[in-house]
Motif scaffolding. Structure first.
Motif, PDB file in Angstrom:
ATOM      1  N   ASP A 232     -24.915  49.610  63.118  1.00  0.00           N
ATOM      2  CA  ASP A 232     -25.366  51.002  63.260  1.00  0.00           C
ATOM      3  C   ASP A 232     -25.989  51.240  64.631  1.00  0.00           C
ATOM      4  N   SER A 233     -26.699  50.261  65.156  1.00  0.00           N
ATOM      5  CA  SER A 233     -27.332  50.427  66.463  1.00  0.00           C
ATOM      6  C   SER A 233     -26.287  50.563  67.571  1.00  0.00           C
ATOM      7  N   GLN A 234     -25.176  49.854  67.459  1.00  0.00           N
ATOM      8  CA  GLN A 234     -24.112  49.970  68.457  1.00  0.00           C
ATOM      9  C   GLN A 234     -23.476  51.349  68.413  1.00  0.00           C
ATOM     10  N   VAL A 235     -23.227  51.849  67.219  1.00  0.00           N
ATOM     11  CA  VAL A 235     -22.659  53.198  67.084  1.00  0.00           C
ATOM     12  C   VAL A 235     -23.636  54.255  67.592  1.00  0.00           C
ATOM     13  N   LYS A 236     -24.913  54.076  67.290  1.00  0.00           N
ATOM     14  CA  LYS A 236     -25.925  55.026  67.746  1.00  0.00           C
ATOM     15  C   LYS A 236     -25.991  55.070  69.271  1.00  0.00           C
ATOM     16  N   ALA A 237     -25.943  53.900  69.907  1.00  0.00           N
ATOM     17  CA  ALA A 237     -25.995  53.852  71.373  1.00  0.00           C
ATOM     18  C   ALA A 237     -24.775  54.534  71.983  1.00  0.00           C
ATOM     19  N   LEU A 238     -23.615  54.346  71.377  1.00  0.00           N
ATOM     20  CA  LEU A 238     -22.404  54.982  71.893  1.00  0.00           C
ATOM     21  C   LEU A 238     -22.477  56.493  71.719  1.00  0.00           C
ATOM     22  N   ASN A 239     -22.949  56.944  70.573  1.00  0.00           N
ATOM     23  CA  ASN A 239     -23.104  58.389  70.353  1.00  0.00           C
ATOM     24  C   ASN A 239     -24.067  59.009  71.355  1.00  0.00           C
ATOM     25  N   GLN A 240     -25.165  58.332  71.625  1.00  0.00           N
ATOM     26  CA  GLN A 240     -26.145  58.849  72.580  1.00  0.00           C
ATOM     27  C   GLN A 240     -25.576  58.900  73.990  1.00  0.00           C
ATOM     28  N   ALA A 241     -24.812  57.869  74.359  1.00  0.00           N
ATOM     29  CA  ALA A 241     -24.218  57.843  75.702  1.00  0.00           C
ATOM     30  C   ALA A 241     -23.195  58.959  75.874  1.00  0.00           C
ATOM     31  N   LEU A 242     -22.401  59.203  74.840  1.00  0.00           N
ATOM     32  CA  LEU A 242     -21.400  60.268  74.918  1.00  0.00           C
ATOM     33  C   LEU A 242     -22.069  61.641  74.930  1.00  0.00           C
ATOM     34  N   SER A 243     -23.130  61.806  74.149  1.00  0.00           N
ATOM     35  CA  SER A 243     -23.832  63.095  74.112  1.00  0.00           C
ATOM     36  C   SER A 243     -24.500  63.392  75.443  1.00  0.00           C
ATOM     37  N   ALA A 244     -25.025  62.356  76.101  1.00  0.00           N
ATOM     38  CA  ALA A 244     -25.685  62.573  77.393  1.00  0.00           C
ATOM     39  C   ALA A 244     -24.719  63.095  78.434  1.00  0.00           C
ATOM     40  N   ALA A 245     -23.444  62.742  78.323  1.00  0.00           N
ATOM     41  CA  ALA A 245     -22.459  63.211  79.302  1.00  0.00           C
ATOM     42  C   ALA A 245     -22.235  64.711  79.225  1.00  0.00           C
ATOM     43  N   GLN A 246     -22.563  65.317  78.078  1.00  0.00           N
ATOM     44  CA  GLN A 246     -22.367  66.758  77.925  1.00  0.00           C
ATOM     45  C   GLN A 246     -23.351  67.566  78.763  1.00  0.00           C
ATOM     46  N   SER A 247     -24.412  66.938  79.244  1.00  0.00           N
ATOM     47  CA  SER A 247     -25.393  67.661  80.069  1.00  0.00           C
ATOM     48  C   SER A 247     -24.882  67.906  81.480  1.00  0.00           C
ATOM     49  N   ILE A 248     -23.774  67.279  81.853  1.00  0.00           N
ATOM     50  CA  ILE A 248     -23.200  67.496  83.177  1.00  0.00           C
ATOM     51  C   ILE A 248     -22.540  68.868  83.188  1.00  0.00           C
ATOM     52  N   SER A 249     -22.922  69.709  84.142  1.00  0.00           N
ATOM     53  CA  SER A 249     -22.422  71.089  84.145  1.00  0.00           C
ATOM     54  C   SER A 249     -20.958  71.174  84.537  1.00  0.00           C
TER      55      SER A 249
END
Length: 293
Positions: free
Chosen positions: A89-106
Motif C-alpha cells: 500500500d505504501s508503494q501505491v500511495k507514493a506513486l499516487n502522490q507523485a502523479l498527483s503532484a505533476a498536475q500542479s504544473i501549469s
C-alpha cells in the motif's frame, strides 16, 4: 457684460456667461504619455509573471520527474523479477502522490509524466514491460486522471518493444536466407532456415501467450502479416540495400522459389511452411517496392 455674435449675417447681443468657456481640445501629449506608461507597465508586469511561471514550472517539472521515477522504481524492480512480489500500500500511495503532484504544473504536465515514465522503464526488456503493465492494470488502488497517462505510456512502451522484437526476428530470417550457400536453393531448405525466426516473430506478436505452445491457437499468417508495419518494410528495404549483389540475387531467388513452390501452396502444407511462404510473399512485395522507389 454682453458679447456679440452673428446669426444669418445679423449681429445679435447675448448675455455673457458667468464663467469662462472651457477649452474642449484634448491634450494629446498628455494622453499619449499616460497610454505609454500603462502599456509599458503592463508588458513589464506580464513578462515578469511569465518568467516566474516558467521558472516555477521548470522547478516543478524536475521535482515531479524525480518523484515519479522514485515512486516507479519499486514497481520496475518487481517487474524485472522472475517471481514478482506483492505491491504494498505504501508503494501505491507514493506513486499516487507523485502523479498527483505533476498536475500542479501549469503547462506540460503530461509531457513530464511521459518522459519520467519512459526513463524509469528503460532497464526493462519486453517481458518486463509487459509484467509491469499487468501489475499496474490489475491494481485498483491507482487513482486520478493522471494515472490514465501512466497506463497509456506503459502500454505504448510495451507495443514499441513488441514491434522492435518482432522486427528483429524478421531481419534474422533474412540473414539466415542470405547465409545459405546452396545452389539452387530449395523451398524446404529456406523453410528450415528461416522458419524458426518467423516462428519467433509469431510468438512475439501473438496476443495470447498460450499460442506459443498450443497449435490450436496459432496466429494465422495473414494476422502475422498485419502486424508488419511500414517501418518494418523500410527496415527490410534498408537491409536488402546493404547486402552485396551476390547476396541480393540469392535472397531474391530463394524468396521467389518459396512463393512459387506448389507443395507449399497445398492445403496440407505444415503451419511453418505456410507461414514462411506468406512471409516470403511479403518480402517479395517489399523488395519490389524498394526497387520502384
Amino acid at each position: 457684460m454682453n458679447y456679440q455674435t452673428y446669426v444669418e449675417g445679423v449681429r445679435v447681443n447675448k448675455p455673457s456667461l458667468p464663467y469662462a468657456e472651457p477649452i474642449l481640445k484634448p491634450n494629446r501629449p498628455a494622453q499619449a504619455a499616460r497610454a505609454q506608461a500603462r502599456t509599458t507597465t503592463y508588458h513589464k508586469t506580464s513578462l515578469y509573471q511569465r518568467t516566474l511561471t516558467q521558472i516555477g514550472d521548470w522547478i516543478k517539472s524536475r521535482v515531479s520527474a524525480i518523484r515519479i521515477g522514485s515512486a516507479l522504481a519499486p514497481f520496475v524492480r518487481n517487474a524485472a523479477r522472475s517471481t514478482p512480489a506483492a505491491v504494498t500500500d505504501s508503494q501505491v500511495k507514493a506513486l499516487n502522490q507523485a502523479l498527483s503532484a505533476a498536475q500542479s504544473i501549469s503547462a506540460g504536465a503530461e509531457e513530464v509524466v511521459s518522459q519520467a515514465i519512459r526513463k524509469a522503464m528503460d532497464p526493462l526488456d519486453r517481458m518486463g514491460r509487459q509484467a509491469l503493465r499487468n501489475q499496474l492494470s490489475g491494481d485498483g488502488r491507482l487513482c486520478g486522471s493522471i494515472s490514465d497517462k501512466l497506463m497509456y505510456e506503459v502500454t505504448g512502451s510495451v507495443q514499441e518493444a513488441i514491434a522492435a522484437h518482432a522486427d528483429f526476428f524478421v531481419l534474422a530470417a533474412l540473414d539466415s536466407i542470405a547465409a545459405m550457400d546452396h545452389s539452387p536453393l530449395l523451398a524446404g531448405q529456406v523453410v528450415s532456415h528461416a522458419g524458426p525466426y518467423l516462428n519467433g516473430h509469431r510468438q512475439v506478436v501473438s496476443p495470447d501467450q498460450k499460442s506459443t505452445f498450443e497449435a490450436g491457437h496459432l496466429l494465422p499468417p495473414e494476422r502475422q502479416l498485419a502486424c508488419l508495419s511500414a517501418k518494418t518494410q523500410t527496415k527490410v528495404q534498408s537491409w536488402f540495400s546493404a547486402q552485396p549483389p551476390a547476396a541480393q540475387q540469392r535472397v531474391k531467388a530463394a524468396i521467389s522459389g518459396v512463393v512459387g513452390d506448389r507443395m507449399l501452396q497445398a492445403a496440407d502444407a505444415s503451419d511453418s511452411a505456410k507461414r514462411t511462404r506468406a512471409f516470403c510473399a511479403w518480402f517479395q512485395q517489399a523488395l519490389s517496392s524498394e526497387q520502384r522507389v
